[in-house]
Structures are given as structure tokens and as C-alpha cells.
Design a protein around this motif. Structure first.
Motif, PDB file in Angstrom:
ATOM      1  N   VAL A   1       0.949   9.717  -4.192  1.00 28.82           N
ATOM      2  CA  VAL A   1       1.413  11.381  -4.750  1.00 28.82           C
ATOM      3  C   VAL A   1       2.540  11.987  -5.484  1.00 28.82           C
ATOM      4  O   VAL A   1       2.227  13.204  -5.657  1.00 28.82           O
TER       5      VAL A   1
ATOM      6  N   ALA B   1       0.784  -1.271   0.399  1.00 33.64           N
ATOM      7  CA  ALA B   1      -0.152  -0.047   0.184  1.00 33.64           C
ATOM      8  C   ALA B   1       0.992   1.053  -0.393  1.00 33.64           C
ATOM      9  O   ALA B   1       0.638   2.472  -0.635  1.00 33.64           O
TER      10      ALA B   1
ATOM     11  N   GLY C   1     -10.204   2.315  -1.638  1.00 33.76           N
ATOM     12  CA  GLY C   1      -9.135   2.268  -2.128  1.00 33.76           C
ATOM     13  C   GLY C   1      -9.265   0.737  -0.986  1.00 33.76           C
ATOM     14  O   GLY C   1      -8.198  -0.051  -0.760  1.00 33.76           O
TER      15      GLY C   1
ATOM     16  N   ALA D   1       0.718   4.358  -2.520  1.00 30.92           N
ATOM     17  CA  ALA D   1       0.403   5.295  -1.848  1.00 30.92           C
ATOM     18  C   ALA D   1       1.292   7.127  -2.717  1.00 30.92           C
ATOM     19  O   ALA D   1       1.069   7.643  -3.291  1.00 30.92           O
TER      20      ALA D   1
END
Length: 148
Positions: A50, A42, A77, A46
Motif C-alpha cells: 500500500v 500478511a 495472494g 499489505a
């Protein structure tokens, strides 16, 4: 996105999802802890998004856009995290073919229900005999993959 690339991109996504499940299985094998492996997986996702957001931060939603969003929209998500966890802990037990066959079949059946009833604010697409037959054939195909 150019409409010419939509179908190939979706197919690529499906193929990569299978690879991702097998990769996550190896991540779990070497990290030993499924929660650590899930967190690593995860975190990489992320960081990737980002970074893309920093490069392409436009458009941004208005306050009205954000306020009109259904409460459950942000849970997508987390729902996907269930699939990641299942992949990393179960692919090595049932095999990639069975895992993805069950995943795709379950997704297809749920998509037929979502389409038919217009759940989650999706435009309704009524169930038809052809769609039901397609679902039955998927279940039959997964049964064959699992049995052999």
C-alpha cells in the motif's frame, strides 16, 4: 525493470523466500498461534505494498482492464498465503533445506504443467525430454537433501 537485473532479482527473491520461511517459523514460535502469525506476516506485506502504491500509483487500470480480468486473478495472494502458513508451521519440523527443496520441486513440476498446457493464460511451452529430466533431477536432489 532492466533485463540485465531480471535473473539476479529472481535469484534474490528465491534466496529471500528461504529466509522468509525461516523468519516466519520464528514468528510462529513466539506468537504461538499460527493464525496470528500468518495475519502479522500478511499485514506487513499489505502495508508495504500500500505504501509503494501511494508513492507510485500510476498507471491505474481502466474499467475495461478490470472487467476483462479473469475471476481467479485476484486469488494469487491467497494461494501465496498457503505457502506462508506452511513455512511458519513446518520449517522448524522438517528443516529449511527440506522445506525449500520440496517447495521448489513442487513449484517446478507445476510450472512445467502450466507451461505445457498453457493453463492460467500462460503462453504454452511444450514439455521436452530436457525439462522432464530437470524435474526428475530436482526430485532426486530433494530426496538426497531430505535423507541426509
Amino acid at each position: 525493470m532492466n533485463a540485465t537485473w531480471m535473473i539476479p532479482f529472481i535469484i534474490l527473491g528465491g534466496a529471500l523466500q528461504t529466509c522468509g520461511a525461516a523468519m516466519n517459523s520464528q514468528l510462529y514460535k513466539h506468537m504461538l498461534n499460527p493464525w496470528l502469525a500468518s495475519a502479522i506476516s500478511a499485514a506487513l506485506v499489505a502495508i508495504f505494498f500500500v505504501a509503494i502504491f501511494v508513492v507510485r500509483s500510476k498507471p491505474l487500470p481502466s474499467v475495461q482492464d478490470a472487467m476483462s480480468m479473469p475471476w481467479w486473478a485476484v486469488v494469487g495472494g491467497l494461494v501465496g498465503a498457503v505457502q506462508v502458513y506452511a513455512g511458519l508451521t513446518l520449517v522448524h519440523k522438517v528443516g529449511a533445506g527440506t522445506f525449500m527443496g520440496l517447495t521448489v520441486t513442487a513449484a517446478l513440476i507445476m510450472s512445467l504443467l502450466i507451461d505445457h498446457f498453457g493453463w492460467l493464460r500462460v503462453d504454452p511451452h511444450p514439455i521436452s525430454l530436457g525439462r522432464v529430466l530437470g524435474g526428475v533431477l530436482m526430485v532426486g536432489g530433494v530426496t538426497l537433501i531430505t535423507a541426509f
